[in-house]
Motif scaffolding. Structure first.
Motif, PDB file in Angstrom:
ATOM      1  N   PHE A 119      11.343   9.964 -10.864  1.00 52.25           N
ATOM      2  CA  PHE A 119      10.047  10.638 -10.855  1.00 52.25           C
ATOM      3  C   PHE A 119       8.942   9.597 -10.895  1.00 52.25           C
ATOM      4  N   ALA A 120       8.036   9.691  -9.930  1.00 49.34           N
ATOM      5  CA  ALA A 120       6.964   8.692  -9.811  1.00 49.34           C
ATOM      6  C   ALA A 120       5.681   9.120 -10.508  1.00 49.34           C
ATOM      7  N   GLY A 121       5.701  10.238 -11.223  1.00 51.93           N
ATOM      8  CA  GLY A 121       4.523  10.653 -11.973  1.00 51.93           C
ATOM      9  C   GLY A 121       3.849  11.884 -11.400  1.00 51.93           C
ATOM     10  N   PHE A 122       3.001  12.498 -12.187  1.00 52.67           N
ATOM     11  CA  PHE A 122       2.316  13.722 -11.780  1.00 52.67           C
ATOM     12  C   PHE A 122       1.128  13.414 -10.857  1.00 52.67           C
ATOM     13  N   GLY A 123       0.860  14.373  -9.986  1.00 48.17           N
ATOM     14  CA  GLY A 123      -0.328  14.279  -9.145  1.00 48.17           C
ATOM     15  C   GLY A 123      -0.161  13.402  -7.928  1.00 48.17           C
ATOM     16  N   LEU A 124      -1.268  13.203  -7.210  1.00 44.80           N
ATOM     17  CA  LEU A 124      -1.271  12.424  -5.975  1.00 44.80           C
ATOM     18  C   LEU A 124      -2.304  11.300  -6.060  1.00 44.80           C
ATOM     19  N   PRO A 125      -2.020  10.240  -6.782  1.00 44.07           N
ATOM     20  CA  PRO A 125      -2.951   9.116  -6.823  1.00 44.07           C
ATOM     21  C   PRO A 125      -3.027   8.441  -5.460  1.00 44.07           C
ATOM     22  N   PHE A 126      -4.214   8.024  -5.068  1.00 43.38           N
ATOM     23  CA  PHE A 126      -4.386   7.391  -3.764  1.00 43.38           C
ATOM     24  C   PHE A 126      -3.877   5.953  -3.853  1.00 43.38           C
ATOM     25  N   PRO A 127      -2.781   5.625  -3.143  1.00 41.84           N
ATOM     26  CA  PRO A 127      -2.242   4.265  -3.232  1.00 41.84           C
ATOM     27  C   PRO A 127      -3.104   3.271  -2.468  1.00 41.84           C
ATOM     28  N   GLU A 128      -3.003   2.020  -2.844  1.00 41.94           N
ATOM     29  CA  GLU A 128      -3.749   0.981  -2.135  1.00 41.94           C
ATOM     30  C   GLU A 128      -3.303   0.940  -0.679  1.00 41.94           C
ATOM     31  N   GLY A 129      -4.264   0.999   0.232  1.00 41.70           N
ATOM     32  CA  GLY A 129      -3.941   1.006   1.650  1.00 41.70           C
ATOM     33  C   GLY A 129      -3.361   2.314   2.133  1.00 41.70           C
ATOM     34  N   GLY A 131      -4.653   4.873   3.390  1.00 37.17           N
ATOM     35  CA  GLY A 131      -5.232   5.407   4.620  1.00 37.17           C
ATOM     36  C   GLY A 131      -5.011   4.532   5.817  1.00 37.17           C
ATOM     37  N   THR A 132      -4.193   3.491   5.670  1.00 35.42           N
ATOM     38  CA  THR A 132      -3.966   2.550   6.761  1.00 35.42           C
ATOM     39  C   THR A 132      -2.474   2.314   6.953  1.00 35.42           C
ATOM     40  N   ALA A 133      -2.172   1.446   7.920  1.00 34.76           N
ATOM     41  CA  ALA A 133      -0.783   1.108   8.200  1.00 34.76           C
ATOM     42  C   ALA A 133      -0.144   0.306   7.070  1.00 34.76           C
ATOM     43  N   ALA A 134      -0.948  -0.117   6.088  1.00 30.91           N
ATOM     44  CA  ALA A 134      -0.381  -0.830   4.944  1.00 30.91           C
ATOM     45  C   ALA A 134       0.531   0.080   4.133  1.00 30.91           C
ATOM     46  N   TYR A 135       0.235   1.399   4.149  1.00 36.93           N
ATOM     47  CA  TYR A 135       1.087   2.364   3.445  1.00 36.93           C
ATOM     48  C   TYR A 135       2.330   2.662   4.254  1.00 36.93           C
ATOM     49  N   ASN A 136       2.131   2.930   5.529  1.00 38.34           N
ATOM     50  CA  ASN A 136       3.219   3.319   6.417  1.00 38.34           C
ATOM     51  C   ASN A 136       2.800   2.936   7.839  1.00 38.34           C
ATOM     52  N   PRO A 137       3.661   2.276   8.606  1.00 34.23           N
ATOM     53  CA  PRO A 137       3.251   1.855   9.953  1.00 34.23           C
ATOM     54  C   PRO A 137       2.970   3.014  10.904  1.00 34.23           C
ATOM     55  N   GLY A 138       3.342   4.231  10.512  1.00 37.29           N
ATOM     56  CA  GLY A 138       3.180   5.355  11.416  1.00 37.29           C
ATOM     57  C   GLY A 138       2.066   6.324  11.078  1.00 37.29           C
ATOM     58  N   TYR A 139       1.767   6.499   9.780  1.00 36.16           N
ATOM     59  CA  TYR A 139       0.799   7.522   9.410  1.00 36.16           C
ATOM     60  C   TYR A 139       0.319   7.289   7.975  1.00 36.16           C
ATOM     61  N   THR A 140      -0.722   8.001   7.594  1.00 33.59           N
ATOM     62  CA  THR A 140      -1.330   7.781   6.284  1.00 33.59           C
ATOM     63  C   THR A 140      -0.566   8.488   5.166  1.00 33.59           C
ATOM     64  N   TYR A 141      -0.920   8.120   3.958  1.00 34.03           N
ATOM     65  CA  TYR A 141      -0.338   8.730   2.766  1.00 34.03           C
ATOM     66  C   TYR A 141      -0.585  10.232   2.741  1.00 34.03           C
TER      67      TYR A 141
END
Length: 453
Positions: A119-129, A131-141
Motif C-alpha cells: 500500500f502506497a498510502g491514501f489519496g493521490l499526491p502529485f508525484p514529481e514530474g 505531468g511529464t514523461a518523467a513519470y511515464n514515457p507514455g502518459y501522465t500520472y
C-alpha cells in the motif's frame, strides 16, 4: 623566404578558420538534431497521452452499455433501480479508487517483496514530474489514474446485473464500496502492480481475469447468498422471466463493443500504431465470432434464433479475447470468439439447471468466458505452451479463490447485519416504487401483470 613563410601561415590560418566553421556547423547540426529529437519525443508523448485519454472515455461509455443491457434484460418494474445502481457504481468506483484503490493496485513492491500485498498510502499526491514523461514515457500520472479507475468501476458493475431485481440497494452500495476499494485492487496488484503473479509469468493483457472474472466471482457469491427471484424455479420447473426491452439491450451491447476498443486498445498503454491496430482487429473479430458461435449453439439446442443469447455471445467473445488480444492472430481471435460464444449458451443452461438465477447472464459472460479467455493465452497465439498454460491456471485459481471468498464473506456479513434481500412484496411489485418512489414508465408492461407466487 619570408614570402614563403607568410604563405604557409596564411594557409594555416585559412585551414583553422575552415575547421572552426565546420565545427560550428557540426555543433549546430547536432543541436538541431537534438532539438528535433526532443520535439519528436514531446509530440509522441502528447499523442500517447491523448490516445490514453480517448481510451479512458471509451471505457467510461461502457457503463452506459452495462446500464442498457441490464435494464433491457430485466423487468420494467425494476428499471429505475437498475439504472440507479449503474449510475452510482462508477461514482463509488472512482472515489474509492482515488482514496485507496490506485495505491493498493500499484504499491511499488520493494525488491525481494513477496508481491502479495502493498500500500502506497491514501489519496493521490502529485508525484514529481507527474505531468511529464518523467513519470511515464507514455502518459501522465493523472491519465494513468483515470484509465485504471474506469477498470475498477467496471468490475463492480458486473455484479450489479447478476444480483438484479432482488437485492437491497443499500446492501449493494456497501458491497461495491468494499469490493472495488479493496478486493479488486489487491488482485490487480498481483499482476499489473508487478506482484507475485507477474513474477510467475501469468499474463492478462486487459483483464479477462483481473477485471471480468473478479467481477464474475463476486457476482456468483452474491447470487448464491441471495437465492433465486420469486417464481423463477417452482416445483422443479424453470420459469423464464423475460426482459422487457430488447432494443435497449441491443443498444447496450453495441455501446459495450464500442467501449471495448478503449478497454483493450488502451491497454497497449501507448498509441503504438501497429499494436493498437492489431488489438482492435482481434477484439472485433472475437466479438463477431462470439455472435456466430452463440447463434449456432443456441439454434441447435432451442431450434430458435435467440437474440439475448447472441447478444451475450458478442460480450462473451469480447471477454474471451481480452486476456490475449495483443498476442493473437486472426484465426486465433476467431476461434476464441466462437468458443466463447458457444460457452455462453452452455453456461446459461448450466446455471439455470443448477438453480443459480442470473437475470442477465453475467456469470456466463464474465466468469466463464473470463476463465476461458485467460487459459486461452496458454493455448493460442504467441504465448501458447504448457508452462504458460500452467501459469494461467494458477492465476485463474488464485484470483478466483481470493475474489469469491472475499465476496462471500462480505455478502454473508451484510446478510446477517443489514440484510441483503428485499421482501417478497417489494420484489413482486417492483423495486422502483419501494426503493425509489418512482417508475420508469407510466404504465406497466403487459407481460408483467402476473405476480409470481
Amino acid at each position: 623566404m619570408e614570402k614563403a613563410v607568410l604563405e604557409v601561415l596564411s594557409s594555416a590560418i585559412n585551414l583553422a578558420v575552415m575547421a572552426a566553421e565546420a565545427t560550428t556547423e557540426v555543433a549546430t547540426a547536432a543541436a538541431t538534431a537534438a532539438t528535433a529529437q526532443d520535439v519528436g519525443a514531446d509530440a509522441m508523448f502528447t499523442v500517447n497521452n491523448v490516445w490514453m485519454m480517448v481510451a479512458t472515455g471509451l471505457v467510461f461509455i461502457m457503463h452506459l452499455g452495462f446500464a442498457g443491457v441490464e435494464t433491457g434484460l430485466t423487468r420494467s418494474k425494476n428499471t429505475v433501480n437498475i439504472l440507479f445502481k449503474n449510475t452510482i457504481t462508477p461514482a463509488i468506483g472512482l472515489l474509492t479508487y482515488a482514496l485507496v484503490g490506485f495505491n493498493l493496485m500499484y504499491p511499488g513492491f520493494a525488491e525481494g517483496d513477496a508481491g502479495i500485498f502493498g500500500f502506497a498510502g491514501f489519496g493521490l499526491p502529485f508525484p514529481e514530474g507527474g505531468g511529464t514523461a518523467a513519470y511515464n514515457p507514455g502518459y501522465t500520472y493523472w491519465t494513468d489514474f483515470l484509465f485504471q479507475g474506469m477498470f475498477a468501476a467496471t468490475a463492480a458493475t458486473i455484479v450489479s446485473g447478476a444480483v438484479a431485481e432482488r437485492i437491497k440497494l443499500e446492501a449493494y452500495i456497501v458491497f461495491t464500496l468494499i469490493y472495488v476499494s479493496l478486493v479488486y485492487p489487491i488482485v490487480g496488484s498481483w499482476k499489473w502492480g508487478t506482484g507475485w503473479l507477474d513474477s510467475l509469468g501469468f499474463y492478462d493483457f486487459a483483464g479477462s481475469t483481473l477485471v471480468h472474472s473478479v467481477g464474475g466471482w463476486g457476482a456468483l457469491a452474491g447470487v448464491l447468498i441471495l437465492g433465486a427471484r420469486v417464481g423463477k424455479y417452482v416445483d422443479g420447473k424453470i420459469n423464464p422471466i423475460p426482459g422487457h426491452n430488447m432494443p435497449l439491450a441491443v443498444i447496450g451491447v453495441f455501446l459495450l463493443w464500442l467501449g471495448w476498443f478503449g478497454f483493450n486498445g488502451g491497454s497497449v498503454l501507448s498509441a503504438d500504431p501497429e499494436l493498437v491496430s492489431l488489438v482492435l482487429v482481434t477484439t472485433s473479430l472475437a466479438a463477431a465470432a462470439g455472435a456466430i458461435g452463440a447463434m449456432l449453439v443456441s439454434f441447435i439446442i432451442f431450434k430458435k434464433h435467440d437474440l439475448s443469447m447472441t447478444l451475450n455471445g458478442i460480450l462473451g467473445g469480447l471477454v474471451g479475447i481480452t486476456a490475449g488480444a495483443d498476442q493473437m492472430g486472426v484465426l486465433d481471435a476467431v476461434l476464441i470468439g466462437v468458443i466463447s460464444g458457444g460457452l455462453v449458451v452452455v453456461a446459461v443452461i448450466f446455471f439455470d439447471r443448477a438453480k443459480i438465477d442470473d437475470p442477465v447472464g453475467a456469470l456466463s459472460v464474465h466468469l466463464v468466458c473470463g476463465i476461458f479467455g485467460t487459459l486461452a493465452v496458454g493455448i493460442f497465439g504467441a504465448m501458447a505452451g504448457w508452462n504458460q498454460f500452467i501459469s494461467q491456471l494458477i492465476g485463474v485459481a488464485a484470483a478466483g479463490a481470493f475474489s469469491f471468498v472475499s465476496a462471500y464473506v462480505i455478502f454473508f456479513v451484510l446478510s446477517k447485519t443489514m440484510g441483503i434481500r428485499v421482501s417478497k412484496q417489494e420484489e413482486t411489485e417492483g423495486l422502483d416504487v419501494f426503493e425509489h418512489g418512482m417508475s420508469a414508465y407510466t404504465t406497466p408492461m403487459a407481460s408483467e401483470v402476473q405476480v409470481y407466487q
